[in-house]
Write an enzyme that holds these catalytic residues in place. Sequence first.
Site, mmCIF file in Angstrom:
data_model
loop_
_atom_site.group_PDB
_atom_site.id
_atom_site.type_symbol
_atom_site.label_atom_id
_atom_site.label_comp_id
_atom_site.label_asym_id
_atom_site.label_seq_id
_atom_site.Cartn_x
_atom_site.Cartn_y
_atom_site.Cartn_z
ATOM 1 N N CYS A 126 31.453 39.611 43.118
ATOM 2 C CA CYS A 126 30.495 39.833 44.209
ATOM 3 C C CYS A 126 31.158 39.433 45.533
ATOM 4 O O CYS A 126 32.309 38.987 45.562
ATOM 5 C CB CYS A 126 29.235 39.003 43.974
ATOM 6 S SG CYS A 126 29.451 37.224 44.222
ATOM 7 N N CYS A 182 32.335 35.730 45.548
ATOM 8 C CA CYS A 182 33.524 35.465 44.729
ATOM 9 C C CYS A 182 34.763 36.148 45.313
ATOM 10 O O CYS A 182 35.870 35.599 45.236
ATOM 11 C CB CYS A 182 33.282 35.893 43.291
ATOM 12 S SG CYS A 182 32.009 34.874 42.487
ATOM 13 N N HIS A 192 28.940 31.043 39.677
ATOM 14 C CA HIS A 192 29.517 32.234 39.040
ATOM 15 C C HIS A 192 30.798 31.845 38.301
ATOM 16 O O HIS A 192 31.468 30.865 38.676
ATOM 17 C CB HIS A 192 29.834 33.289 40.110
ATOM 18 C CG HIS A 192 28.620 34.016 40.620
ATOM 19 N ND1 HIS A 192 28.692 35.148 41.397
ATOM 20 C CD2 HIS A 192 27.296 33.761 40.446
ATOM 21 C CE1 HIS A 192 27.468 35.569 41.686
ATOM 22 N NE2 HIS A 192 26.601 34.744 41.141
ATOM 23 N N GLU A 204 33.760 33.109 38.307
ATOM 24 C CA GLU A 204 34.968 33.088 39.134
ATOM 25 C C GLU A 204 35.072 31.812 39.979
ATOM 26 O O GLU A 204 36.153 31.251 40.143
ATOM 27 C CB GLU A 204 35.002 34.289 40.093
ATOM 28 C CG GLU A 204 34.936 35.648 39.414
ATOM 29 C CD GLU A 204 33.521 36.192 39.360
ATOM 30 O OE1 GLU A 204 32.606 35.462 38.923
ATOM 31 O OE2 GLU A 204 33.335 37.357 39.747
#
Lengths: 143, 143
Positions: free
Chosen positions: A83, A86, A53, A55
């Site tokens: 999410c 993260c 992801h 992040e």
Amino acid sequence: MFTDEYFMKMALSEAQLALEKDEVPIGCVVVSRNRVIARAHNLTETLNDVTAHAEMQAITSAANFLGGKYLKDCTLYVTLEPCVMCSGALSWAQISKVVIGARDEQRGFINQHLSLHPKTEMVTGIMENECSSIVKEFFRSKR
Amino acid sequence: MFTDEYFMKMALSEAQLALEKDEVPIGCVVVSRNRVIARAHNLTETLNDVTAHAEMQAITSAANFLGGKYLKDCTLYVTLEPCVMCSGALSWAQISKVVIGARDEQRGFINQHLSLHPKTEMVTGIMENECSSIVKEFFRSKR
């Protein structure tokens, strides 16, 4: 000049780069003292890796730049609400501030009743429409 | 021969490698059809990276081995209950089974009322004492 919108636009440019790779278009930047020290976009398909992801990559990259694992005096600008994974990473990083574009009611950490580190300030709704539209358009085109 | 204890011992060997690097001693292995396809230990201090938990590295490594991001027919053996970040990653990976050594009441995902993917089976308490002791001893030595 260095407003939240200024840096969120950069995060949106990252989301655009993800879109061009047919990735779910989410992007982020990490800013320290008005300087961008990391930028990343979602690469889960390209790298075949659920942990890629935006992040997660940005946290690793910013820590590498700073030479320490805690993101003190750092703000993450991210186009979509993080999410669970993260948000956990941001908590471990004790980041100073998180600025979120659009909410993610389904997959975001907020509706899971999780919170970030007590040291972390949070702002939501910066360029919300633009940040939300790019993701909605992506999923609409996939149907 | 291929019991949960058999593979948890391997995860404990990984934890031992972390201990030798003065890292919080947590280790894991990913097993697919009785074959170890990934092994990792906590490297947050060595890499200056809060995302370098054993499970995160193992998920990336297993996906790389399999050539796909979903860990179908895979079991993760981990010495300590995953944190919020790692439980989120395991959920995204849709891993088939997670076998946990010791519980982590403070930092683990279970007390945060999070769950893994609906497809994921979970077992706890395998070699619980050994998995718990190595972490407790580490923190005792730091005081």
